[in-house]
Every structure is written in structure tokens, then in C-alpha cells.
Design a protein around this motif. Sequence first.
Motif, PDB file in Angstrom:
ATOM      1  N   LYS A 172       1.352   6.774  -7.114  1.00 25.82           N
ATOM      2  CA  LYS A 172       0.376   7.856  -7.202  1.00 25.82           C
ATOM      3  C   LYS A 172       0.991   9.348  -6.943  1.00 25.82           C
ATOM      4  O   LYS A 172       0.561  10.070  -7.860  1.00 25.82           O
ATOM      5  CB  LYS A 172      -0.774   7.479  -6.457  1.00 25.82           C
ATOM      6  CG  LYS A 172      -1.993   8.440  -6.487  1.00 25.82           C
ATOM      7  CD  LYS A 172      -3.153   8.212  -5.761  1.00 25.82           C
ATOM      8  CE  LYS A 172      -4.240   9.208  -5.996  1.00 25.82           C
ATOM      9  NZ  LYS A 172      -5.385   8.960  -5.060  1.00 25.82           N
ATOM     10  N   PRO A 202       0.154   7.658   2.921  1.00 23.80           N
ATOM     11  CA  PRO A 202      -0.409   6.356   2.574  1.00 23.80           C
ATOM     12  C   PRO A 202      -1.643   6.096   3.575  1.00 23.80           C
ATOM     13  O   PRO A 202      -2.578   5.372   3.255  1.00 23.80           O
ATOM     14  CB  PRO A 202       0.605   5.287   3.021  1.00 23.80           C
ATOM     15  CG  PRO A 202       1.798   6.041   2.670  1.00 23.80           C
ATOM     16  CD  PRO A 202       1.619   7.334   3.131  1.00 23.80           C
ATOM     17  N   ASP A 215       0.800  -1.207  -0.036  1.00 20.63           N
ATOM     18  CA  ASP A 215       0.006   0.104   0.175  1.00 20.63           C
ATOM     19  C   ASP A 215       0.743   1.251   0.098  1.00 20.63           C
ATOM     20  O   ASP A 215       0.328   2.445  -0.739  1.00 20.63           O
ATOM     21  CB  ASP A 215      -0.934   0.083   1.259  1.00 20.63           C
ATOM     22  CG  ASP A 215      -2.043  -1.079   1.134  1.00 20.63           C
ATOM     23  OD1 ASP A 215      -2.489  -1.440   0.128  1.00 20.63           O
ATOM     24  OD2 ASP A 215      -2.220  -1.661   2.103  1.00 20.63           O
ATOM     25  N   ILE A 252       3.717  12.334   0.710  1.00 19.08           N
ATOM     26  CA  ILE A 252       3.214  11.018   0.240  1.00 19.08           C
ATOM     27  C   ILE A 252       2.297  10.431   1.521  1.00 19.08           C
ATOM     28  O   ILE A 252       3.162  10.201   2.584  1.00 19.08           O
ATOM     29  CB  ILE A 252       3.946  10.012  -0.272  1.00 19.08           C
ATOM     30  CG1 ILE A 252       4.860  10.530  -1.572  1.00 19.08           C
ATOM     31  CG2 ILE A 252       3.264   8.863  -0.691  1.00 19.08           C
ATOM     32  CD1 ILE A 252       4.154  11.213  -2.580  1.00 19.08           C
ATOM     33  N   PRO A 307      -4.285   8.649   4.570  1.00 19.01           N
ATOM     34  CA  PRO A 307      -4.951   9.895   4.094  1.00 19.01           C
ATOM     35  C   PRO A 307      -5.441  10.713   5.466  1.00 19.01           C
ATOM     36  O   PRO A 307      -5.148  12.104   5.651  1.00 19.01           O
ATOM     37  CB  PRO A 307      -6.121   9.657   3.187  1.00 19.01           C
ATOM     38  CG  PRO A 307      -5.682   8.381   2.766  1.00 19.01           C
ATOM     39  CD  PRO A 307      -5.307   7.435   3.788  1.00 19.01           C
ATOM     40  N   ASP A 363       2.198   1.713  -3.326  1.00 18.05           N
ATOM     41  CA  ASP A 363       1.172   2.324  -4.318  1.00 18.05           C
ATOM     42  C   ASP A 363       0.907   3.614  -4.014  1.00 18.05           C
ATOM     43  O   ASP A 363       0.762   4.563  -5.010  1.00 18.05           O
ATOM     44  CB  ASP A 363      -0.351   1.646  -3.963  1.00 18.05           C
ATOM     45  CG  ASP A 363      -0.209   0.158  -4.411  1.00 18.05           C
ATOM     46  OD1 ASP A 363       0.555  -0.452  -5.355  1.00 18.05           O
ATOM     47  OD2 ASP A 363      -1.290  -0.599  -4.007  1.00 18.05           O
ATOM     48  N   ALA A 364       0.906   4.224  -2.698  1.00 12.08           N
ATOM     49  CA  ALA A 364       0.897   5.512  -2.346  1.00 12.08           C
ATOM     50  C   ALA A 364       2.184   6.510  -3.038  1.00 12.08           C
ATOM     51  O   ALA A 364       1.909   7.584  -3.702  1.00 12.08           O
ATOM     52  CB  ALA A 364       0.946   5.850  -1.081  1.00 12.08           C
TER      53      ALA A 364
END
Length: 254
Positions: free
Chosen positions: A210, A221, A203, A219, A223, A206-207
Amino acid sequence: MVEAVQGAGVVVTGAGGGIGAALARRFAAEGARVVVNDLDAGKAEAVAEEIGGIAVPGDASAIVGAARDALGGTVDVYCANAGVASGGSEAAGEDVWALAWDVNVMAHVRAAQALLPDWLERGSGRFVSTVSAAGLLTMIGAAPYAVTKHGAYAFAEWLSLTYRHRGLKVHAICPQGVRTDMLAGTGSAGDLVLVPTAIEPEDVADALFKGIEEDRFLILPHPEVAGYYQARATDPDRWLTNMNHIQQKWEAAR
């Protein structure tokens, strides 16, 4: 596929497991050429073999030259991911504080010293700093970790504001709990604060990707950390009181 990393020479420190291994796997899957660094040579070699990368084991503070050579002379992306989760209070030993500063802050500084001359000359480079939400907020029961992660965040911020007009891209990754061996070692404080919302290392990768696509410095992860960070900035006394309540809850549980 993220065009910015296809074919890029990438170095990931502390990549024998956890977040570092997840980052190495993701960069490789996106078409990058990846150097896998870890103090544990066996772990570095295992991840490198899995992803078709190159293992360069050793101290993260001193591997830029070897990693550059392994990549054919150019590092395009450097992930300063290696870290130590040093617990304790102000009373922690000098050796604990020194190790936390050395790994969590000075390893990033030394990497930048080695990388920036080439990056600034060619007008491009990407520095990824694995910080922690502790670098934006704090962490109960872990003064050396919280303080040095603040330092890591401050250094990433400084790099970005100083060199972004010269082509340097900087990303500061600030997750809360991530299901890694490091989380397992945080003890009862981690169980209280981090485990309930812990995410997987993938995860975090992924963050980051993005954030690379959106060209973002910070960043998150998790939020929800943005709201905590805003609350800390706008009403620090209330935020500290709330954190102290968590501290008291932890003390009572112990």
C-alpha cells in the motif's frame, strides 16, 4: 497488481521466515523476480522453491553482487530485512552491541554502498528497510535493539532526503509486534508490550505494498504508532514518563 514491481529484480534478506518470507512471497505474487537470502541456506532454498525464486544464502552484508548476478545483472528493489533482536541494557556485552550494529545498521549501509552507483546512474532504485516501531519509539529491556533500530531508521531517512530527486525510492517499515520467531524470543518484555497487538507477517507485506502504491516513505503496519510518535515528539517528558511506567510494570512482573 502493483505496476512498479512487475518484472522487477528484487532481493529480500532474512527471508527464510517471518516478515522476510512474507515479503518474498508477496513480491513474487506481484510478478517480481525474487532472490531469497537467509543465513540458513535450507530455509532460503525452501522459500525460493515455493515462490519460484532464487536462493542466495549467506551474510546479508555481502550478497549484493551474487544477488545481482542471479537476477541477470540488475537489482531494482532491495529489502534490507535481516535483523537481530538483541536484548539487554547498557551492560550488554561488546559482542552483543557489535552484532546489533553490524546486522541492524551496517548491513543496510553496505548494501547501499553496493547498490547506489548503479541506481543513481540509471535514475531509479527502491530501498526497503525493515526497521521497527522501536526505531521511532523505543523498546523496554532491549537497549542494543532499540538503539540500532533508531540507526536503521535514521539511515533510511538520510537516503531518502539525499537521493529522492535522483530517482531513489525509500520505504521504512516500522511495525510493532509481528508473530514471528523474533517476537517469540523477546521474552516477558515482548509479552507485555508487543504480543497484545501483534499482527501477521502478511499484514506487514500488505502495508508495504500500500505504501509503494501511495509512494510513502514511512510504513506503519500498526497505524496507532503514528500517534505514539507524535506524542513523543511534542511532549517528550510526558512520553518518557509513560514509558517509564511500562518499565516499572515490567520490573514488578518479573
